[in-house]
Design a protein around this motif. Structure first.
Motif, short mmCIF file in Angstrom:
data_model
loop_
_atom_site.label_atom_id
_atom_site.label_comp_id
_atom_site.label_asym_id
_atom_site.label_seq_id
_atom_site.Cartn_x
_atom_site.Cartn_y
_atom_site.Cartn_z
N LYS A 101 12.87 34.34 -10.03
CA LYS A 101 12.21 35.13 -8.98
C LYS A 101 11.34 34.25 -8.09
N LEU A 102 10.72 33.23 -8.67
CA LEU A 102 9.88 32.32 -7.89
C LEU A 102 10.71 31.60 -6.84
N TRP A 103 11.84 31.05 -7.26
CA TRP A 103 12.68 30.28 -6.34
C TRP A 103 13.25 31.18 -5.24
N ILE A 104 13.58 32.41 -5.59
CA ILE A 104 14.07 33.37 -4.59
C ILE A 104 12.96 33.69 -3.59
N LEU A 105 11.75 33.93 -4.09
CA LEU A 105 10.62 34.26 -3.23
C LEU A 105 10.28 33.10 -2.29
N LEU A 106 10.32 31.88 -2.80
CA LEU A 106 10.07 30.72 -1.94
C LEU A 106 11.12 30.63 -0.84
N ALA A 107 12.37 30.86 -1.19
CA ALA A 107 13.44 30.82 -0.19
C ALA A 107 13.26 31.91 0.86
N GLU A 108 12.89 33.11 0.42
CA GLU A 108 12.68 34.23 1.36
C GLU A 108 11.54 33.93 2.32
N LYS A 109 10.51 33.24 1.82
CA LYS A 109 9.36 32.91 2.66
C LYS A 109 9.54 31.58 3.39
N GLU A 110 10.71 30.98 3.19
CA GLU A 110 11.06 29.70 3.82
C GLU A 110 10.03 28.60 3.52
#
Length: 68
Positions: free
Chosen positions: A7-16
């Motif tokens: 979830k952390l890696w997905i959130l970082l990607a979503e927030k660029e």
């Protein structure tokens, strides 16, 4: 039980936010980054700093994987 930081890696990607910028902004050690990438346990204080940085809750950056 194991922990997952997917979830952390997905959130970082979503927030660029790149992993390099993330590590630099939070002053996270290379050892801790390695643990995060390998889904190993890290200190609660680190998780709380990450949550503050991303303005989220712990459940938004990690989850529990049930082992059979």
């Amino acid at each position: 039980m194991k922990i997952s930081y997917k979830k952390l890696w997905i959130l970082l990607a979503e927030k660029e936010i790149s992993q390099v910028a993330f590590r630099k902004d939070l002053n996270i050690s290379s050892g801790t980054m390695k643990k995060l990438r390998k889904n190993e346990e890290v200190a609660l204080s680190v998780l709380l700093r990450i949550c503050k940085y991303l303005n989220c809750n712990i459940g938004d950056i990690c989850g529990v994987i049930q082992e059979l």
